[in-house]
Design an enzyme around this catalytic site. Structure first.
Site, mmCIF file in Angstrom:
data_model
loop_
_atom_site.group_PDB
_atom_site.id
_atom_site.type_symbol
_atom_site.label_atom_id
_atom_site.label_comp_id
_atom_site.label_asym_id
_atom_site.label_seq_id
_atom_site.Cartn_x
_atom_site.Cartn_y
_atom_site.Cartn_z
ATOM 1 C CG ASP A 109 55.938 42.908 85.257
ATOM 2 O OD1 ASP A 109 55.413 43.075 84.134
ATOM 3 O OD2 ASP A 109 57.172 42.922 85.445
ATOM 4 C CG HIS A 189 56.299 38.483 85.344
ATOM 5 N ND1 HIS A 189 57.590 38.085 85.020
ATOM 6 C CD2 HIS A 189 56.074 39.630 84.620
ATOM 7 C CE1 HIS A 189 58.121 38.930 84.164
ATOM 8 N NE2 HIS A 189 57.223 39.890 83.902
ATOM 9 C CG HIS A 191 54.800 43.136 80.493
ATOM 10 N ND1 HIS A 191 55.513 44.058 81.239
ATOM 11 C CD2 HIS A 191 54.369 43.797 79.378
ATOM 12 C CE1 HIS A 191 55.521 45.213 80.607
ATOM 13 N NE2 HIS A 191 54.828 45.084 79.472
#
Length: 217
Positions: A109, A189, A191
């Site tokens: 991440d 975020h 991934h």
């Protein structure tokens, strides 16, 4: 009698030879003089003309070298791998255990603000896009999978917007999406996964892989 004739012939030959040499010299002087006169009329010295010509050749050489360097840089960029986002903080790591995932974490991440530019980590062809993890499950939210020439696949998930389509060829560093908070996510975020197939369950450690490609993560 024969000696005098021979002497006269030799003298005549010498005179003719000297006359020819003088003629050649005079012709060269005339030509040189004409060149100097022409330069004087135009107000440009012969040395200045040579200097200008050298400058043109030098500029052409510099431009050719710059073009070659630019082409080499473009080729190197096309062959290289990069981080999928420019500025980030690493958060959940590959194979990390936790309650957020049914199994261990399958990627790396990159904590970034909502709407951050997401780039193709390497050139390739888009093979999967869409919600529901592009078919890999709702936990991924909006996702993209790109196939690369070395047989690896890169996956980008939790996106707020997708800007590529299946079948599209992308280059290293090309914009493909905006980061987001879709799917099973505790905050904005990206991934990111490296896979050996386009599907869930084939992920390898993406940081280790990027390091092997010369990328500092």
């Amino acid at each position: 009698m024969s000696k005098r004739v021979t002497s006269r012939k030799s003298l005549t030959s010498m005179v003719r030879t000297r006359a020819a040499v003088l003629a050649v010299g005079l012709g060269a002087s005339v030509v040189l003089g004409a060149g100097v006169a022409t330069a004087a009329e135009t107000g440009v010295s012969t040395s200045a003309t040579v200097t200008a010509a050298d400058a043109v050749h030098t500029q052409a050489a510099v431009q050719a070298k710059a073009a070659a360097v630019k082409k080499a840089a473009a080729a190197k960029k096309a062959a290289s791998w990069i981080d999928p986002v420019a500025k980030y903080t690493l958060s959940a790591t590959f194979d990390q255990a936790g309650g957020m995932w049914a199994h261990k974490h399958s990627g790396q991440d990159f904590a970034v603000p909502q709407g951050t530019n997401v780039m193709a980590a390497h050139g390739g062809t888009v093979v999967k896009v869409g919600p529901n993890g592009a078919g890999d499950g709702p936990a991924y939210g909006n996702a993209i999978v790109i196939k690369h020439a070395n047989g690896k696949y890169s996956q980008y998930a939790h996106l707020s917007r997708i800007d590529v389509r299946v079948g599209q060829v992308v280059t290293t560093g090309q914009h493909i999406a905006l980061s987001g908070n879709t799917g099973n996510s505790s905050g904005p975020h990206l991934h990111f996964e490296i896979r050996t197939t386009p599907n869930y369950g084939s992920a390898i450690n993406p940081v280790t892989f990027l390091h092997s490609m010369g990328v500092t993560v």
